[in-house]
Design a protein around this motif. Structure first.
Motif, short mmCIF file in Angstrom:
data_model
loop_
_atom_site.label_atom_id
_atom_site.label_comp_id
_atom_site.label_asym_id
_atom_site.label_seq_id
_atom_site.Cartn_x
_atom_site.Cartn_y
_atom_site.Cartn_z
N CYS A 135 0.84 -1.19 0.00
CA CYS A 135 0.00 0.00 0.00
C CYS A 135 0.88 1.25 0.00
N ASN A 139 2.14 0.48 5.45
CA ASN A 139 0.99 0.02 6.22
C ASN A 139 0.49 1.07 7.20
N TRP A 142 -2.51 3.44 6.51
CA TRP A 142 -3.87 2.89 6.32
C TRP A 142 -4.40 2.29 7.61
N VAL A 145 -4.90 -3.10 6.27
CA VAL A 145 -4.28 -3.63 5.05
C VAL A 145 -4.59 -5.12 5.02
N ARG A 152 -4.57 -6.94 -2.88
CA ARG A 152 -4.16 -6.20 -1.68
C ARG A 152 -5.17 -5.05 -1.48
N CYS A 154 -6.16 -1.73 0.59
CA CYS A 154 -5.70 -0.67 1.49
C CYS A 154 -6.95 0.14 1.85
#
Ligand SMILES: *[C@@H]1O[C@H](CO)[C@@H](O)[C@H](O)[C@H]1NC(C)=O
Ligand SMILES: *[C@@H]1O[C@H](CO)[C@@H](O)[C@H](O)[C@H]1NC(C)=O
Ligand SMILES: *[C@@H]1O[C@H](CO)[C@@H](O)[C@H](O)[C@H]1NC(C)=O
Length: 235
Positions: A135, A139, A142, A145, A152, A154
């Motif tokens: 992301c 991490n 966000w 995640v 993936r 986010c």
């Protein structure tokens, strides 16, 4: 030599002034461009997809790979972007979608994406990426995640200003910290402050108001100065 010949014809002067104002107005017109990013690949936002569901719940209008929504100003903006399965190998130039809430880039073999691609995307709260990608902003930018169905996710962009270790102290003087995309923040002067490092106090018109006015006043002053100078020479 007569001074009269060197003075600028008033009609010409007004015409030039009009041109200046007209041009600066034109430059300030909101850009109603055809939004290239929506046509980046064929197809349209599908009903069952994440962006499709978002779009119908926000009463948006699907145009190619985009979901468009009305702003308060009446202009349409990209509020959702679905570039999934789009044969993307790198991500750049998404700036047209900087007001988007949701972006789907899954099912692409992307191997090049810089965090800067999302600079300014302060409303982005849902980003879907191929599983191998991290992301943007890391991490910590966000709320959540996740890895789900080879994608993936986010979710919930964190405000960079309110993260421990990144205090508004990064903004100098009387500047205020504001979110500016995952991992980014921007400093803007607090009310009543302006100038270098926001250290000057007092009301100040915004740059937008100043822009066209400033340009035409500059040309006006230049013309006046030139005519004055010619007069002085002739005398
Ligand atoms: C998507 O849904 C809308 C209304 O819910 C419908 O009009 C449209 O035909 C659907 N499109 C597709 C591709 O299924
Ligand atoms: C991606 O697009 C291709 C052709 O446009 C299609 O055949 C394929 O099923 C799509 N893949 C997914 C996962 O949607
Ligand atoms: C970020 O979170 C994901 C999912 O929880 C994890 O797989 C990944 O290793 C984390 N990345 C870093 C750099 O901590």
């Amino acid at each position: 030599m007569k001074t009269g010949h060197n003075q600028l014809n008033p009609a010409l002067f007004v015409f030039i002034l009009y041109l200046c104002i007209y041009r600066s107005r034109q430059q300030n017109e909101p850009q109603v461009s055809p939004k290239m990013v929506c046509q980046q690949c064929s197809g349209a936002v599908l009903n069952g997809s994440s962006v499709g569901e978002f779009c119908s719940s926000f009463a948006g209008r699907v145009a190619g790979r985009c979901c468009l929504g009305n702003e308060t100003s009446g202009r349409e903006r990209i509020i959702g972007l679905d570039l999934s399965n789009c044969s993307l190998t790198h991500v750049d130039n998404l700036q047209e979608a900087s007001a988007a809430f949701i972006i789907d880039l899954s099912i692409n073999s992307i191997f090049n994406m810089s965090d800067a691609a999302f600079q300014g995307f302060s409303k982005l709260s849902h980003l879907i990426l191929p599983a191998h990608m991290a992301c943007p902003g890391g991490n910590s930018s966000w709320e959540k995640v996740e890895l789900k169905e080879g994608k993936r996710l986010c979710k919930g962009q964190r405000n960079t200003c309110k993260q421990p270790g990144r205090t508004p102290a990064n903004c100098p003087g009387y500047a205020r910290c504001g979110p500016y995309g995952p991992g980014f923040f921007e400093c803007s002067c607090a009310d009543n402050y302006h100038g270098y490092k926001c250290l000057r106090e007092g009301q100040f018109p915004t740059l937008q108001v100043l822009g066209p006015l400033g340009a035409s006043t500059f040309v006006l002053s230049l013309l006046l100065w030139l005519t004055q100078r010619r007069k002085a020479k002739a005398l």
